[in-house]
Every structure is written in C-alpha cells, then in structure tokens.
Scaffold this motif. Structure first.
Motif, PDB file in Angstrom:
ATOM      1  N   ARG A  42       0.821  -1.214   0.000  1.00 32.57           N
ATOM      2  CA  ARG A  42       0.000   0.000   0.000  1.00 32.57           C
ATOM      3  C   ARG A  42       0.854   1.262   0.000  1.00 32.57           C
ATOM      4  O   ARG A  42       0.335   2.359   0.044  1.00 32.57           O
ATOM      5  N   GLN A  43       2.178   1.079  -0.008  1.00 30.54           N
ATOM      6  CA  GLN A  43       3.126   2.194   0.012  1.00 30.54           C
ATOM      7  C   GLN A  43       2.885   3.097   1.216  1.00 30.54           C
ATOM      8  O   GLN A  43       2.855   4.307   1.122  1.00 30.54           O
ATOM      9  N   LEU A  44       2.749   2.440   2.382  1.00 26.65           N
ATOM     10  CA  LEU A  44       2.402   3.137   3.617  1.00 26.65           C
ATOM     11  C   LEU A  44       3.147   2.580   4.810  1.00 26.65           C
ATOM     12  O   LEU A  44       3.453   1.392   4.870  1.00 26.65           O
ATOM     13  N   LYS A  45       3.379   3.471   5.763  1.00 27.53           N
ATOM     14  CA  LYS A  45       3.695   3.085   7.135  1.00 27.53           C
ATOM     15  C   LYS A  45       2.522   3.591   7.955  1.00 27.53           C
ATOM     16  O   LYS A  45       2.030   4.701   7.711  1.00 27.53           O
ATOM     17  N   VAL A  46       2.041   2.773   8.879  1.00 29.85           N
ATOM     18  CA  VAL A  46       0.936   3.190   9.731  1.00 29.85           C
ATOM     19  C   VAL A  46       1.302   2.984  11.184  1.00 29.85           C
ATOM     20  O   VAL A  46       2.053   2.069  11.528  1.00 29.85           O
ATOM     21  N   ALA A  47       0.773   3.866  12.031  1.00 37.43           N
ATOM     22  CA  ALA A  47       0.916   3.728  13.484  1.00 37.43           C
ATOM     23  C   ALA A  47      -0.466   3.950  14.087  1.00 37.43           C
ATOM     24  O   ALA A  47      -1.153   4.919  13.738  1.00 37.43           O
ATOM     25  N   PHE A  48      -0.877   3.038  14.952  1.00 39.99           N
ATOM     26  CA  PHE A  48      -2.146   3.177  15.652  1.00 39.99           C
ATOM     27  C   PHE A  48      -1.860   3.753  17.035  1.00 39.99           C
ATOM     28  O   PHE A  48      -1.072   3.202  17.802  1.00 39.99           O
ATOM     29  N   VAL A  49      -2.508   4.869  17.319  1.00 36.99           N
ATOM     30  CA  VAL A  49      -2.343   5.597  18.577  1.00 36.99           C
ATOM     31  C   VAL A  49      -3.638   5.423  19.361  1.00 36.99           C
ATOM     32  O   VAL A  49      -4.732   5.648  18.828  1.00 36.99           O
ATOM     33  N   GLN A  50      -3.526   5.011  20.641  1.00 35.93           N
ATOM     34  CA  GLN A  50      -4.711   4.750  21.455  1.00 35.93           C
ATOM     35  C   GLN A  50      -5.171   6.017  22.163  1.00 35.93           C
ATOM     36  O   GLN A  50      -4.430   6.609  22.931  1.00 35.93           O
ATOM     37  N   ALA A  51      -6.401   6.428  21.883  1.00 36.02           N
ATOM     38  CA  ALA A  51      -7.077   7.461  22.663  1.00 36.02           C
ATOM     39  C   ALA A  51      -8.011   6.713  23.616  1.00 36.02           C
ATOM     40  O   ALA A  51      -8.098   5.488  23.560  1.00 36.02           O
ATOM     41  N   PRO A  64       6.182   8.620  -3.341  1.00 33.16           N
ATOM     42  CA  PRO A  64       5.569   9.893  -3.748  1.00 33.16           C
ATOM     43  C   PRO A  64       4.391   9.734  -4.709  1.00 33.16           C
ATOM     44  O   PRO A  64       3.614  10.670  -4.886  1.00 33.16           O
ATOM     45  N   ASP A  65       4.222   8.553  -5.295  1.00 33.50           N
ATOM     46  CA  ASP A  65       3.107   8.319  -6.210  1.00 33.50           C
ATOM     47  C   ASP A  65       1.924   7.606  -5.551  1.00 33.50           C
ATOM     48  O   ASP A  65       0.959   7.246  -6.231  1.00 33.50           O
ATOM     49  N   SER A  66       1.980   7.400  -4.235  1.00 34.23           N
ATOM     50  CA  SER A  66       0.901   6.685  -3.547  1.00 34.23           C
ATOM     51  C   SER A  66      -0.331   7.579  -3.392  1.00 34.23           C
ATOM     52  O   SER A  66      -0.261   8.808  -3.507  1.00 34.23           O
ATOM     53  N   THR A  67      -1.459   6.949  -3.107  1.00 34.03           N
ATOM     54  CA  THR A  67      -2.698   7.710  -2.933  1.00 34.03           C
ATOM     55  C   THR A  67      -2.605   8.660  -1.739  1.00 34.03           C
ATOM     56  O   THR A  67      -3.123   9.773  -1.800  1.00 34.03           O
ATOM     57  N   PHE A  71      -2.950  12.667  -1.674  1.00 40.06           N
ATOM     58  CA  PHE A  71      -3.861  13.310  -0.729  1.00 40.06           C
ATOM     59  C   PHE A  71      -3.138  14.458  -0.012  1.00 40.06           C
ATOM     60  O   PHE A  71      -3.668  15.568   0.095  1.00 40.06           O
ATOM     61  N   LEU A  72      -1.926  14.191   0.483  1.00 38.86           N
ATOM     62  CA  LEU A  72      -1.158  15.219   1.189  1.00 38.86           C
ATOM     63  C   LEU A  72      -0.830  16.399   0.269  1.00 38.86           C
ATOM     64  O   LEU A  72      -0.875  17.556   0.714  1.00 38.86           O
ATOM     65  N   GLU A  73      -0.506  16.119  -0.976  1.00 35.02           N
ATOM     66  CA  GLU A  73      -0.217  17.199  -1.924  1.00 35.02           C
ATOM     67  C   GLU A  73      -1.435  18.081  -2.151  1.00 35.02           C
ATOM     68  O   GLU A  73      -1.321  19.304  -2.225  1.00 35.02           O
ATOM     69  N   ARG A  74      -2.612  17.475  -2.292  1.00 35.60           N
ATOM     70  CA  ARG A  74      -3.837  18.225  -2.571  1.00 35.60           C
ATOM     71  C   ARG A  74      -4.380  18.943  -1.346  1.00 35.60           C
ATOM     72  O   ARG A  74      -4.842  20.071  -1.431  1.00 35.60           O
ATOM     73  N   ARG A  75      -4.355  18.270  -0.200  1.00 32.15           N
ATOM     74  CA  ARG A  75      -5.066  18.780   0.981  1.00 32.15           C
ATOM     75  C   ARG A  75      -4.183  19.078   2.182  1.00 32.15           C
ATOM     76  O   ARG A  75      -4.647  19.674   3.143  1.00 32.15           O
ATOM     77  N   GLY A  76      -2.967  18.580   2.175  1.00 28.75           N
ATOM     78  CA  GLY A  76      -2.111  18.732   3.344  1.00 28.75           C
ATOM     79  C   GLY A  76      -2.461  17.713   4.404  1.00 28.75           C
ATOM     80  O   GLY A  76      -3.392  16.912   4.240  1.00 28.75           O
ATOM     81  N   PRO A  77      -1.728  17.712   5.514  1.00 27.47           N
ATOM     82  CA  PRO A  77      -1.996  16.745   6.581  1.00 27.47           C
ATOM     83  C   PRO A  77      -3.388  16.952   7.164  1.00 27.47           C
ATOM     84  O   PRO A  77      -3.885  18.079   7.210  1.00 27.47           O
ATOM     85  N   GLY A  78      -3.984  15.860   7.595  1.00 28.47           N
ATOM     86  CA  GLY A  78      -5.286  15.971   8.238  1.00 28.47           C
ATOM     87  C   GLY A  78      -6.126  14.730   8.073  1.00 28.47           C
ATOM     88  O   GLY A  78      -5.643  13.669   7.664  1.00 28.47           O
TER      89      GLY A  78
END
Length: 163
Positions: A42-51, A64-67, A71-78
């Motif tokens: 998936r061209q990702l690293k993920v971390a699950f943070v517990q709330a 840099p070509d991942s979805t 997303f980050l290029e179009r919208r920024g972090p969030g």
C-alpha cells in the motif's frame, strides 16, 4: 438487513511523518502508539495511537506516487478517513450495495487489522469511509482495546499481541 449502530474503530490521519506527528499526539497529548506496521503493498507506514475510546491511525506514505502522497499534496496533513468496525463486512457491503451506495471496494481486501472496504466519499457527503472486520486469532481474540457496539458485539480491538 437490520443492523445495530456501528462503532468507530479508528480515525485515519494522513501525515508526512509519523515521527513528527508523534510530537503532538505523544509528547503533547500523552497518547501512545499501540501498533505500527509497514505496508509496502500500500506504500504506507501506519501507526495506531490509542485514545480513550478509539484509535487514531497515522498514515505516512512511503512512495511519492501513492494515494496518501497525492492526498497530502492536494489537501495537506489531516483527516483522511473514518473507519467503522463491523462484525460481518460481506453482509454489510451487500446491504450498502442494495441501498445504492457507491463502493470503492466491491469485496473486502486485506487491511492492517483485518478485512477492509472503502465507500466512495460522495456517498458519505465527502468523507472517505472505511469498513473493517477485525481479524480473529485461533484463540478468538481480535488483532485490534475492545470497542463494543451498541449491542455489545466486539467490532474492533488493538491488543499487545499484534505484530
């Protein structure tokens, strides 16, 4: 199909760097990473943070070509997506299809903690929605702290037994 209310399993947040994001979520808010995974397919690293009552999934693109990079290029972090746990993802997808909901995934696919499927954002007023049926181990435990639905069904967990 009559369904009980869905529980939120996690909120996905796209970030350029999990390490940088943890300065806020860890150092500032005092939250801890309970699971992290590299998902090269998936061209990702993920971390699950517990709330207290849900998980936050931090999504860091590794290509840099991942979805998520796009997303980050179009919208920024969030906010990237909202994930609901379901005890039967296949039945849930059939029900949504019967109701005319446009699906990204017609069938479940492997995710970080079980089988997942995404709905088209237009179907949910612009929000990318993920459905997750957590994987069960041979001992019956789910891969992902228990989040129970309205009727007491376990629809998501993140335990210390994750890889």
């Amino acid at each position: 199909m009559e369904q009980s209310p869905l529980g939120i399993h996690h909120v996905g947040i796209a970030v350029p760097s999990i390490d940088e994001a943890m300065h806020f979520y860890g150092d500032t808010l005092g939250l801890a990473v309970v699971d992290s995974l590299d998902l090269p397919d998936r061209q990702l690293k993920v971390a699950f943070v517990q709330a207290a009552n849900t998980l936050i999934e931090l999504l860091e693109p590794t290509d840099p070509d991942s979805t998520v990079s796009r997303f980050l290029e179009r919208r920024g972090p969030g906010l990237h997506h909202l994930c609901f746990g379901t005890p039967d993802i296949r039945e849930h997808l059939r029900d949504l299809r019967d109701k005319g909901v446009e699906l990204i995934d017609e069938a479940p696919r492997p995710g970080a903690h079980g089988e997942v499927a995404f709905l088209q954002p237009a179907a949910a007023l612009g929000v990318l929605v993920e459905l997750l049926q957590p994987t069960r181990h041979e001992d019956g435990a789910a891969t992902v702290t228990a989040t129970e639905s309205h009727e007491g069904e376990v629809v998501g967990e993140v335990g210390s037994d994750t890889a």
